[in-house]
Design a protein around this motif. Sequence first.
Motif, short mmCIF file in Angstrom:
data_model
loop_
_atom_site.label_atom_id
_atom_site.label_comp_id
_atom_site.label_asym_id
_atom_site.label_seq_id
_atom_site.Cartn_x
_atom_site.Cartn_y
_atom_site.Cartn_z
N LEU A 40 0.78 -1.31 0.17
CA LEU A 40 -0.06 0.18 0.07
C LEU A 40 0.88 1.31 0.05
O LEU A 40 1.96 1.42 0.40
N THR A 41 0.42 2.22 -0.83
CA THR A 41 1.13 3.65 -0.67
C THR A 41 0.83 4.32 0.65
O THR A 41 -0.11 3.91 1.43
N SER A 42 1.45 5.42 0.89
CA SER A 42 1.30 5.91 2.26
C SER A 42 -0.23 6.85 2.38
O SER A 42 -0.66 6.81 3.43
N LEU A 43 -0.74 7.06 1.17
CA LEU A 43 -2.21 7.59 1.25
C LEU A 43 -3.06 6.34 1.58
O LEU A 43 -3.92 6.50 2.10
N GLN A 44 -2.93 5.32 0.72
CA GLN A 44 -3.87 3.89 1.05
C GLN A 44 -3.72 3.82 2.45
O GLN A 44 -4.56 3.21 3.12
N LEU A 45 -2.24 3.77 3.09
CA LEU A 45 -2.31 3.31 4.27
C LEU A 45 -2.92 4.40 5.41
O LEU A 45 -3.79 3.99 6.42
N GLN A 53 -9.71 2.28 12.43
CA GLN A 53 -9.33 3.20 13.57
C GLN A 53 -8.41 2.89 14.47
O GLN A 53 -8.34 2.32 15.49
N THR A 54 -7.14 2.97 13.74
CA THR A 54 -5.99 2.61 14.28
C THR A 54 -4.83 3.41 13.87
O THR A 54 -4.93 3.83 12.63
N SER A 55 -3.72 3.68 14.55
CA SER A 55 -2.45 4.35 13.89
C SER A 55 -1.17 3.48 13.75
O SER A 55 -0.53 3.96 13.61
N HIS A 56 -1.95 2.15 13.99
CA HIS A 56 -0.66 1.08 13.60
C HIS A 56 -1.03 0.10 12.87
O HIS A 56 -2.03 -0.65 12.84
N LEU A 57 -0.24 -0.07 11.86
CA LEU A 57 -0.37 -1.11 10.75
C LEU A 57 1.17 -2.05 10.38
O LEU A 57 2.34 -1.16 10.73
N PRO A 58 1.12 -2.85 9.97
CA PRO A 58 2.50 -3.75 9.63
C PRO A 58 3.12 -2.92 8.67
O PRO A 58 2.60 -2.02 8.06
N GLU A 59 4.48 -3.15 8.64
CA GLU A 59 5.35 -2.39 7.89
C GLU A 59 5.17 -2.55 6.31
O GLU A 59 5.21 -1.70 5.52
N MET A 60 4.61 -3.85 6.09
CA MET A 60 4.37 -4.09 4.43
C MET A 60 2.79 -4.58 4.70
O MET A 60 2.77 -5.87 4.96
N VAL A 61 2.05 -3.91 4.04
CA VAL A 61 0.44 -4.31 3.88
C VAL A 61 0.53 -4.54 2.56
O VAL A 61 0.45 -3.63 1.63
#
Length: 291
Positions: A40-45, A53-61
């Motif tokens: 995912l791009t930074s915009l998609q992230l 509803q989180t500010s945390h996602l895996p490094e590579m999605v």
Amino acid sequence: MEWESDERELKAAGAEPLPDGRSGLRIHGWEIESRKRSILTSLQLQQWEEELQTSHLPEMVFGDNSLVLKHVNTGTKIHFNALDALVGWKHEALPPVEVPAAAKWKFRSKPLQQVVLDYDYTFTTPYNGSETVERNAECVRGLSNESSYSLHWEDCIDKIDLVALASKEPILFYDEIILYEDELADNGISLLTVKVRVMPSGWFLLLRFWLRVDGVLMRLRDTRLHCLFEGHMKSVILRESCWRGATFQALSSKGYPSDCAAYSDPSIISERLPIIMQKAQKLSIEKPCKH
């Protein structure tokens, strides 16, 4: 490396590749398709963070990666994707795994930043797949193709015959799709993948969540699905889920090595990890209407 199918084997099995350059095939009433794209791009992230509803996602999605298995005559669709898996992570909301104090600094994104790991940074998920039934307009007149409902899985004692699956049979299609991955700031690995293979007799897949927090613990959550081809109108799918896990301390007390390098391949060390949860379910699908 992309899978290259053998045209003669496909023809002999009554299968054909998907059109328009799509990855997958049609066989005995099933349409099986894998899709692999960039992370995912930074915009998609940002959009995903808002949705989850989180500010945390895996490094590579790999948000556009997916595996879809569709039984064409009934509209039954079993599919696998990162978003639904992360919804499962958010809902399970396990307590954060304690990281050794000496390793906590690795989680900093800025120098001197105070690290507060107050969420499940391992992205452990109970996800075992997504499912819908697309109602066929020919069968149910007056209803939109988009209307859907859940499938009914029944608990069973049947087991997937892994010995039979290991027999020499042509592989008509194979793929491995990464859904998300995180190296836990160099403290281990969190990885969700799905592998599929299609043979003349049926299809088999393994959805695997693998977690290793170095020096702390390991988790392995496997979901296996197997479908034997029985005709275009009917299919039976077996689904087995098995969760395993152990701390490094518990393994060391049993005489197993405590070195993280000994636990790089979950397939090799899975038997060392005690079973936490195990269940088997069966799904029967058949064409609901008559013409």
